[in-house]
Enzyme design. Structure first.
Site, PDB file in Angstrom:
ATOM      1  N   ILE A   1      -5.249   0.178   3.988  1.00 39.13           N
ATOM      2  CA  ILE A   1      -4.976   1.193   4.083  1.00 39.13           C
ATOM      3  C   ILE A   1      -4.241   2.125   4.985  1.00 39.13           C
ATOM      4  O   ILE A   1      -2.973   2.974   4.630  1.00 39.13           O
ATOM      5  CB  ILE A   1      -6.138   3.260   3.246  1.00 39.13           C
ATOM      6  CG1 ILE A   1      -5.552   3.534   2.533  1.00 39.13           C
ATOM      7  CG2 ILE A   1      -6.043   3.504   4.760  1.00 39.13           C
ATOM      8  CD1 ILE A   1      -6.138   4.649   1.809  1.00 39.13           C
TER       9      ILE A   1
ATOM     10  N   GLU B   1       0.936  -1.150   0.041  1.00 37.29           N
ATOM     11  CA  GLU B   1      -0.098  -0.264   0.216  1.00 37.29           C
ATOM     12  C   GLU B   1       0.672   1.390   0.276  1.00 37.29           C
ATOM     13  O   GLU B   1       0.573   1.915  -0.279  1.00 37.29           O
ATOM     14  CB  GLU B   1      -1.183   0.033   1.055  1.00 37.29           C
ATOM     15  CG  GLU B   1      -1.857  -1.226   0.866  1.00 37.29           C
ATOM     16  CD  GLU B   1      -1.557  -2.356   1.614  1.00 37.29           C
ATOM     17  OE1 GLU B   1      -0.819  -2.160   1.923  1.00 37.29           O
ATOM     18  OE2 GLU B   1      -2.410  -3.399   1.190  1.00 37.29           O
TER      19      GLU B   1
ATOM     20  N   ASP C   1      -9.592  -0.705   5.193  1.00 38.90           N
ATOM     21  CA  ASP C   1      -9.237  -1.863   6.285  1.00 38.90           C
ATOM     22  C   ASP C   1      -6.982  -1.793   6.132  1.00 38.90           C
ATOM     23  O   ASP C   1      -6.713  -2.295   6.762  1.00 38.90           O
ATOM     24  CB  ASP C   1      -9.674  -3.183   6.227  1.00 38.90           C
ATOM     25  CG  ASP C   1     -11.127  -3.204   5.990  1.00 38.90           C
ATOM     26  OD1 ASP C   1     -11.502  -3.234   7.669  1.00 38.90           O
ATOM     27  OD2 ASP C   1     -11.741  -2.195   5.468  1.00 38.90           O
TER      28      ASP C   1
ATOM     29  N   GLN D   1      -7.070  -1.872  -2.243  1.00 40.35           N
ATOM     30  CA  GLN D   1      -8.019  -3.309  -2.105  1.00 40.35           C
ATOM     31  C   GLN D   1      -9.558  -2.871  -1.031  1.00 40.35           C
ATOM     32  O   GLN D   1     -10.323  -3.350  -1.469  1.00 40.35           O
ATOM     33  CB  GLN D   1      -7.652  -4.412  -2.430  1.00 40.35           C
ATOM     34  CG  GLN D   1      -8.765  -5.763  -3.164  1.00 40.35           C
ATOM     35  CD  GLN D   1      -7.791  -6.906  -3.055  1.00 40.35           C
ATOM     36  OE1 GLN D   1      -7.443  -7.427  -2.478  1.00 40.35           O
ATOM     37  NE2 GLN D   1      -7.926  -6.718  -4.688  1.00 40.35           N
ATOM     38  N   PHE D   2      -9.179  -2.759   0.047  1.00 37.61           N
ATOM     39  CA  PHE D   2      -9.547  -2.317   1.088  1.00 37.61           C
ATOM     40  C   PHE D   2      -9.584  -1.024   2.089  1.00 37.61           C
ATOM     41  O   PHE D   2      -8.309  -1.434   2.581  1.00 37.61           O
ATOM     42  CB  PHE D   2      -9.637  -3.975   2.277  1.00 37.61           C
ATOM     43  CG  PHE D   2     -11.139  -4.211   1.500  1.00 37.61           C
ATOM     44  CD1 PHE D   2     -12.410  -4.946   1.858  1.00 37.61           C
ATOM     45  CD2 PHE D   2     -10.208  -5.759   1.288  1.00 37.61           C
ATOM     46  CE1 PHE D   2     -13.365  -5.855   1.208  1.00 37.61           C
ATOM     47  CE2 PHE D   2     -10.915  -7.218  -0.208  1.00 37.61           C
ATOM     48  CZ  PHE D   2     -12.393  -7.361   0.468  1.00 37.61           C
TER      49      PHE D   2
ATOM     50  N   HIS E   1     -12.412  -6.050   6.863  1.00 37.82           N
ATOM     51  CA  HIS E   1     -12.915  -5.895   5.479  1.00 37.82           C
ATOM     52  C   HIS E   1     -14.247  -4.894   5.855  1.00 37.82           C
ATOM     53  O   HIS E   1     -15.442  -4.995   4.928  1.00 37.82           O
ATOM     54  CB  HIS E   1     -12.820  -6.939   5.117  1.00 37.82           C
ATOM     55  CG  HIS E   1     -12.346  -8.171   4.482  1.00 37.82           C
ATOM     56  ND1 HIS E   1     -11.778  -8.638   5.670  1.00 37.82           N
ATOM     57  CD2 HIS E   1     -11.844  -8.369   2.400  1.00 37.82           C
ATOM     58  CE1 HIS E   1     -10.653  -9.415   5.023  1.00 37.82           C
ATOM     59  NE2 HIS E   1     -10.834  -9.594   3.933  1.00 37.82           N
TER      60      HIS E   1
ATOM     61  N   PRO F   1      -1.062   0.733   6.235  1.00 32.32           N
ATOM     62  CA  PRO F   1       0.034   0.821   5.892  1.00 32.32           C
ATOM     63  C   PRO F   1       0.841   1.369   4.558  1.00 32.32           C
ATOM     64  O   PRO F   1       2.118   2.416   5.147  1.00 32.32           O
ATOM     65  CB  PRO F   1       1.019  -0.665   5.386  1.00 32.32           C
ATOM     66  CG  PRO F   1      -0.397  -1.265   4.601  1.00 32.32           C
ATOM     67  CD  PRO F   1      -1.450   0.001   5.526  1.00 32.32           C
TER      68      PRO F   1
END
Lengths: 410, 334
Positions: B84, B57, B82, B79-80, B126, B86
């Site tokens: 983000i 990320e 959740d 992708q999610f 998720h 990093p």
């Protein structure tokens, strides 16, 4: 039945601490001219031996030897020597200015002047550098006015960054010098992204990424290597191994019994380990890496072995964690002294000329400082209006910032 | 169009209009994204403009910042939401501050798309709604649509905007509106008027809220899935609530909020995210500061509980219409 031994945590230590000398044998210095120069289209895995040795051109007598000896004109070498001297004199002068409280903070690059200077000479002016706070030599080699640098350092009314940034955190787009951030390693992956963008647009410009030995432990170092390899980005990934991250010896960054260049090979990137105090080696390796990048042959990682001769910053006292005279015994010496000797050997420089250049540069730095001080210093309070701090947060000032600016009464 | 198709269309339109728009992220290239939001884009625009990224990320965001500094306009996907975190250093320390710290020398016109929100048995990683951690960051714009029309128009505005935009997409709304009645069948967007989305270019301005349902009795501040939950709660409880869909969380449309609360005198804030230091706290503060003399009741908050998002206890966690309606009633009775 055998009894298991109790496990022990290994915490690396430097051999030299205050009062005892450093054993520099860990550097594994190769003799000048001994390391081969591969073709620019070498497979990354075939650079393994170079990543564990040391590319050097200048021998102890000041002669340029071996396959890496570059074709560099006398004028270019003299220009390089001049920039290195300028960088050192500038640093010394700014250190004094900080002690006189004309600026709040400063960071010297003492002993590391060759790396930025020679790479800047090897790059084209529109290649974008993503520097750390210790590559001021790039700006000077690219002809950025010292007055503008000092205005930034003094956060005065002519500071190009309007007093928003800590001293040394320059940003000079027109000189291909990316905005410096206090957050370590972040610019490494950004450099790769910039290089990817250049490739996406079919441009011919390349990127130059910079990081120190200590900051290689940050996640964005590995991220940068992975992306550079995956997308074969036209980027030079520089690791300036000056042995120290503030008080921390490079072994605690992961340098013990290995090299930082080897990390590149592990990621599938052609990698070199180079004498960072050998101006000719820096220039030659940088040209080699730039040529690879420009020919779509992919990224190159270069570990520059050098020594942080000065304190980490004006807030640091190295005598608390390392021998006071450590630089004197550093096997790779002083980059200025070594290039000077080479030029004298060639009959293209003299002690007298060196002294005169030194004096002339000193006068230039003093004049630049005087001019910059006319526009104020942090101490005199001649700084940008606080109204400026609400600008550039967004492209257009949103309502809440307009209100906050009014609340400040300006 | 579904919200997925609308978001895809926005990217298609912008890639067509501007050669500098590039799209990348995990699985977004050949495969077209795990939610199909980028389906077909690589085939149409080629691998140099739409491509897969390593699972990193901070790498995705960091590379995009470098591209933006070069002059591109990256629209990237995490992708999610959740996952983000990093990239938080790159977002907060770099993208958000680049213009300020360089005095406009360098800018970061990028859009970070990321699916967010719960109500899908997504469990801890998720389902999260991390909008408050972005709304708190100066230099960022945080946006969340609640329907396909807005999704396309807002995403086009985000890509065109020269500031970095965190574009949160409630994945619960990807295929149809969801009012919290998980026991009832979901109506697809094709059977809803807000699923009518123009094919070509249009935009929905940032910093502008929408009156989702006009009303007189109380003002509801919501966004994303909660807009639909609030609408159901008001309808079922027979309350004439004025529901404001914020759309842009920060910077936000303060004028629309203040005008409504001054009219109704009552306010309920609803979000899926956890309560303490959630974005609702800022909304409550703003309403209190600007509407104090017009308030006839304490401002209520209906939010997720201050716990990680659970799996089996999904519907006890998710602020459904029953919990929201109770808050409406309390506010009216106060």
């Amino acid at each position: 039945m055998s009894k298991d031994q109790a496990l022990r945590l290994h915490v690396p230590e430097p051999t030299g601490r205050p009062g005892c000398a450093t054993d520099f044998s860990y550097l594994r210095v190769s003799p000048a001219g001994s390391v081969r120069k591969p073709p620019v289209d070498v497979l990354p895995m075939d650079t393994r031996d170079i990543a564990y040795s040391l590319v050097r051109v200048l021998d102890d007598d000041g002669n340029a030897v071996g396959q890496w000896a570059p074709e560099l004109s006398i004028d270019q070498m003299r220009a390089g020597l001049r920039t290195m001297l300028q960088t050192r004199i500038f640093d010394a002068r700014m250190l004094t200015a900080q002690r006189q409280k004309k600026m709040s903070f400063y960071m010297q690059s003492l002993g590391e002047e060759a790396i930025g200077t020679a790479q800047a000479l090897a790059l084209r002016p529109d290649d974008m550098c993503f520097p750390t706070y210790r590559q001021q030599s790039i700006l000077l080699q690219r002809g950025y006015p010292m007055v503008d640098m000092i205005c930034q350092l003094m956060s005065n009314e002519r500071d190009p960054l309007k007093g928003r940034q800590l001293p040394v955190m320059y940003s000079v787009k027109e000189k291909g010098f990316f905005s410096i951030s206090g957050n370590l390693a972040t610019q490494y992956i950004q450099a790769v992204g910039w290089a990817m963008a250049s490739a996406i647009k079919g441009d011919t410009r390349i990127a130059s990424a910079w990081i120190g030995d200590g900051a290689t432990a940050e996640a964005d170092f590995d991220t940068g290597l992975t992306f550079a390899h995956v997308y074969s980005a036209p980027v030079i990934l520089n690791v300036v191994n000056n042995q120290w991250a503030i008080s921390t010896f490079q072994a605690i960054a992961g340098g013990e019994n290995t090299t930082f260049a080897a990390r590149g090979v592990g990621c599938g990137i052609a990698s070199l380990r180079v004498d960072g105090n050998d101006f000719l080696a820096v220039y030659a390796a940088s040209c080699w890496a730039a040529e690879r990048a420009r020919n779509n042959l992919g990224p190159t990682l270069i570990e520059w072995v050098t020594y942080r001769a000065g304190p980490h910053s004006t807030s640091d006292d190295p005598s608390k964690y390392r021998p006071a005279d450590e630089w004197n015994s550093f096997p790779l010496g002083d980059p200025i002294g070594r290039l000077k000797r080479h030029l004298i050997t060639l009959g293209a420089w003299s002690e007298k000329e060196h002294e005169e250049t030194h004096k002339a540069l000193e006068a230039e730095v003093i004049a630049a400082q005087k001019e910059a001080e006319q526009y104020g210093t942090l101490a005199t309070g001649h700084v940008f209006s606080p109204a400026q701090m609400f600008e550039d947060v967004y492209k257009d000032m949103p309502e809440h910032l307009r209100v906050q600016r009014q609340q400040l009464g300006i | 169009m579904t919200m997925i198709q609308a978001l895809r269309s926005a990217q298609d339109v912008m890639m067509e209009r501007d050669d500098n728009v590039v799209v990348f992220g995990q699985d977004v290239g050949y495969f077209g994204g795990v939610f199909r939001v980028t389906e077909g884009l690589q085939k149409k625009y080629g691998k140099s403009r739409v491509f897969d990224a390593p699972i990193s990320e901070s790498g995705i965001v960091g590379a995009a910042i470098g591209m933006a500094a070069y002059g591109l306009r990256p629209c990237i996907e995490i992708q999610f939401a959740d996952y983000i975190y990093p990239a938080y250093d790159q977002i907060v320390s770099e993208a958000a501050r680049l213009r300020f710290r360089s005095a406009g020398d360098f800018t970061a016109p990028l859009t970070i798309r990321t699916p967010c929100g719960g109500g899908i048995y997504g469990g801890q990683t998720h389902s999260q709604s991390p909008e408050a951690v972005f709304a708190h960051v100066c230099g960022l714009r945080t946006v969340m649509p609640s329907n396909p029309y807005d999704a396309k128009g807002l995403l086009i505005s985000a890509i065109e905007n020269d500031d970095p935009v965190i574009f949160l997409e409630p994945k619960r709304l990807y295929n149809g509106p969801f009012d919290g009645h998980h026991d009832r069948p979901v109506v697809p967007w094709s059977q809803h008027p807000m699923g009518e989305v123009p094919e070509g270019y249009y935009n929905v301005p940032l910093d502008k809220a929408a009156i989702f349902r006009p009303g007189a009795e109380l003002t509801v501040l919501a966004y994303g899935t909660m807009v639909w939950v609030c609408e159901a709660a008001a309808r079922e409880a027979g309350i004439d609530a004025e529901i404001i869909d914020l759309r842009s969380l920060w910077p936000l449309d303060l004028a629309t909020i203040v005008e409504s609360v001054k009219k109704t005198g009552r306010c309920v804030v609803v979000h899926e995210a956890t309560r303490t230091c959630g974005f609702g706290a800022e909304l409550v503060s703003l309403v209190q500061e600007h509407c104090f003399y017009h308030l006839e009741a304490p401002i209520e908050r209906v939010t997720g509980w201050d716990t990680p998002y659970p799996h089996a206890q999904e519907w006890a966690y998710f602020p459904g219409p029953a919990r929201v309606a109770q808050a409406f009633k309390r506010t009216l009775e106060a």
